[in-house]
Enzyme design. Structure first.
Site, PDB file in Angstrom:
ATOM      1  N   HIS A  37     -14.607 -42.812 -13.470  1.00  0.00           N
ATOM      2  CA  HIS A  37     -13.442 -43.189 -14.266  1.00  0.00           C
ATOM      3  C   HIS A  37     -12.771 -44.299 -13.481  1.00  0.00           C
ATOM      4  CE1 HIS A  37     -12.543 -39.504 -17.030  1.00  0.00           C
ATOM      5  NE2 HIS A  37     -13.660 -40.130 -17.330  1.00  0.00           N
ATOM      6  N   ASP A  40     -10.792 -45.240 -17.405  1.00  0.00           N
ATOM      7  CA  ASP A  40      -9.749 -44.254 -17.700  1.00  0.00           C
ATOM      8  C   ASP A  40      -8.391 -44.782 -17.260  1.00  0.00           C
ATOM      9  OD1 ASP A  40      -8.225 -42.088 -18.288  1.00  0.00           O
ATOM     10  OD2 ASP A  40      -8.944 -40.834 -16.642  1.00  0.00           O
ATOM     11  N   HIS A  86      -7.705 -40.582  -8.369  1.00  0.00           N
ATOM     12  CA  HIS A  86      -7.531 -39.176  -8.016  1.00  0.00           C
ATOM     13  C   HIS A  86      -7.730 -38.844  -6.546  1.00  0.00           C
ATOM     14  CE1 HIS A  86      -8.089 -37.629 -12.403  1.00  0.00           C
ATOM     15  NE2 HIS A  86      -7.193 -38.580 -12.297  1.00  0.00           N
ATOM     16  N   ASP A 121     -12.716 -40.268 -10.428  1.00  0.00           N
ATOM     17  CA  ASP A 121     -11.671 -41.093 -11.022  1.00  0.00           C
ATOM     18  C   ASP A 121     -11.000 -41.811  -9.854  1.00  0.00           C
ATOM     19  OD1 ASP A 121      -8.990 -41.889 -11.862  1.00  0.00           O
ATOM     20  OD2 ASP A 121      -9.377 -40.784 -13.701  1.00  0.00           O
ATOM     21  N   GLU A 178     -14.472 -33.290 -13.264  1.00  0.00           N
ATOM     22  CA  GLU A 178     -13.571 -34.276 -12.652  1.00  0.00           C
ATOM     23  C   GLU A 178     -12.457 -33.629 -11.846  1.00  0.00           C
ATOM     24  OE1 GLU A 178     -11.602 -36.778 -15.510  1.00  0.00           O
ATOM     25  OE2 GLU A 178     -10.630 -38.003 -13.977  1.00  0.00           O
ATOM     26  N   ASP A 214      -2.579 -44.675 -13.634  1.00  0.00           N
ATOM     27  CA  ASP A 214      -3.407 -45.134 -14.745  1.00  0.00           C
ATOM     28  C   ASP A 214      -3.027 -46.519 -15.250  1.00  0.00           C
ATOM     29  OD1 ASP A 214      -5.349 -42.917 -15.252  1.00  0.00           O
ATOM     30  OD2 ASP A 214      -3.495 -41.771 -15.390  1.00  0.00           O
ATOM     31  N   TRP A 262     -12.084 -32.133 -17.485  1.00  0.00           N
ATOM     32  CA  TRP A 262     -10.970 -32.255 -16.546  1.00  0.00           C
ATOM     33  C   TRP A 262      -9.842 -31.339 -17.003  1.00  0.00           C
ATOM     34  CZ3 TRP A 262      -5.920 -34.004 -17.643  1.00  0.00           C
ATOM     35  CH2 TRP A 262      -5.059 -33.935 -16.533  1.00  0.00           C
ATOM     36  N   LYS A 278      -9.032 -33.783  -9.197  1.00  0.00           N
ATOM     37  CA  LYS A 278      -7.796 -34.550  -9.113  1.00  0.00           C
ATOM     38  C   LYS A 278      -7.036 -34.138  -7.867  1.00  0.00           C
ATOM     39  CE  LYS A 278      -3.933 -36.019 -11.931  1.00  0.00           C
ATOM     40  NZ  LYS A 278      -3.540 -36.342 -13.291  1.00  0.00           N
ATOM     41  N   ASP A 286      -1.479 -41.634  -9.225  1.00  0.00           N
ATOM     42  CA  ASP A 286      -2.466 -41.754 -10.302  1.00  0.00           C
ATOM     43  C   ASP A 286      -1.778 -42.289 -11.559  1.00  0.00           C
ATOM     44  OD1 ASP A 286      -4.652 -41.370 -11.956  1.00  0.00           O
ATOM     45  OD2 ASP A 286      -4.179 -39.274 -12.329  1.00  0.00           O
TER      46      ASP A 286
END
Ligand code: RNT
Ligand code: ZN
Length: 418
Positions: A286, A326, A262, A259, A226, A296, A187, A228, A294
């Site tokens: 993820h 993630d 994303h 992810d 990956e 997290d 990524w 985004k 995003d």
């Protein structure tokens, strides 16, 4: 009544109840037992890593919060992961980033890393029956800037190409050592803050860099790419967008990493599973939790994760989808963050494995859509939690909220003293 007895009784009843809708709970438990989650190492220390380089910084990623007790070295990461593993059932994997090598206090730049920096990890993982996965690290470095593999400056581009090639070699060694393919995730944050007028140029450069990186064939590692949507400070343009990597993945038969943070917030990640399964070899996940962006946040059992797990089980694709986590929340107890996220992911898969799929599919085939919707609704409140408690009990780990006290104790004994 003792807790064990209660859990056993509740399970026996749940088993009967599920049988009535054609679901075998023991079989679901066996499959859940085999689900190996790739636990990300970077929640232990807020994605900092342990390089002995000067002038780090360079952006590309960001953790928020300053809860005390973050791991300050490799030993503390291991200590924390060991603790986490006592609070979750099953055999899992550990996903390392390149910045978590054992560099012995030496300034080893990213284009100099070698398998030797990770042999300690391999040994440690082997002793625990853990398999390792790997990630290249292009953020948080003076050469990170806004563009890495897509940088028009050949010197910078080559630096990151070399780094990523070395990461593949390290992954290959890990895979060989553990006799199980190491999933290597790539990524990069490359993008632009404002209106961009040469989008094609950067994407072409990224394509060329990837071709060069992937030129060597390896047998013990698998490449994952990956995408985004955007990054903070890089809001207008992302070189490695979903379209870009989906196209690249299909063309070169690489694994696309989804992810869950994303994508546009109203986009269904679950719906992508069946399409990717048709056109790419496998899928890497993820699992995260985006709040407004995003962000997290710690993964919890919400509709998005539940639906994602269901689509994987419905597609019969547990062996082709790699489940990784993630997120990095630096504002709460980090061990707790792990345990909540791992357990939530397992719960989502358990719910999926307990779905009365045969009946639902019969309804669908017959065009009985009221019946399909009704059973889907009723399935939500079938006693899956009794099966979950039994899973924890059987694995000899904390049932229900009992892990809270254990984490508080670890905080008193260990993390609060850091
Ligand atoms: C960042 C990506 C990436 C990282 C990790 C640390 O937006 O999700 O996967 O979180 O590599
Ligand atoms: Zn990710």
């Amino acid at each position: 009544m003792k807790k064990e007895e209660m859990v056993q009784k509740a399970y026996d009843m749940a088993k009967e109840r599920y049988l009535a809708v054609g679901v075998d709970t023991d079989k679901a438990l066996d499959e859940l037992q085999r689900l190996s989650i790739s636990i990300h190492c970077w929640q232990t220390d807020d994605v900092t890593g342990f390089e002995a380089l000067e002038n780090l910084g360079g952006g590309g990623i960001q953790a928020t919060g300053n809860y005390p007790g973050r791991a300050r070295n490799v030993d503390e990461v291991r200590q924390d992961i060991d603790k986490v593993l006592t609070l979750v059932a099953g055999r899992h994997r550990l996903s390392l980033h390149a910045i978590y090598g054992e560099f012995g206090g030496k300034a080893v730049d990213r284009d100099e890393i070698e398998p030797a920096h990770f042999t300690g990890w391999m040994q440690w993982a082997k002793e625990r029956g853990l398999k390792l996965d790997f990630n290249s690290t292009s953020f948080g470095h003076p050469k990170s800037g806004d563009l890495t593999l897509a940088n028009p400056d050949k010197g910078i581009r080559d630096f990151w190409i070399e780094h990523t090639k070395r990461c593949r070699r390290i992954s290959e060694e890990m895979g060989k050592f553990q006799d199980d393919p190491c999933m290597m995730n790539l990524w990069i944050h490359d993008g632009m803050k404002d209106l961009t007028v040469n989008r094609l140029q950067y994407r072409r450069l990224l394509e060329r860099s990837l071709d060069e990186i992937f030129a060597a064939d390896y047998r013990h590692m698998k490449d994952c790419i990956e995408a985004k949507l955007f990054g903070i400070g890089l809001e207008s343009y992302t070189v490695g967008s979903y379209d870009f990597y989906l196209g690249y993945g299909v063309k070169k038969q690489k694994i696309v990493t989804l992810d869950t943070g994303h994508f546009h917030l109203s986009e269904s990640i679950a719906d992508k599973i069946s399409s990717l399964l048709l056109f790419t070899p496998e899928i890497m996940l993820h699992v995260s939790r985006p709040i407004r962006w995003d962000s997290d946040h710690v993964t919890i059992l919400n509709d998005d994760v539940a639906e994602l797990a269901k689509e994987i089980v419905r597609a019969g694709a547990l062996d082709r989808v790699h489940v990784g986590l993630d997120y990095f929340d630096a504002s709460i107890n980090r061990i707790g963050a792990y345990v909540i996220g791992i357990r939530a992911t397992q719960k989502a898969f358990l719910q999926a494995l307990l779905e009365p799929l045969a009946s639902l599919r019969t309804y669908e085939d017959n065009g009985q859509y009221f019946e399909r919707l009704a059973l889907l609704e009723e399935a939500k409140s079938l006693p899956w939690n009794a099966v979950w408690d039994y899973f924890c009990l059987k694995n000899n780990i904390a049932v229900g909220e009992d892990y809270i006290a254990e984490i508080q104790q670890y905080e008193r004994d260990v993390t609060s003293k850091r």
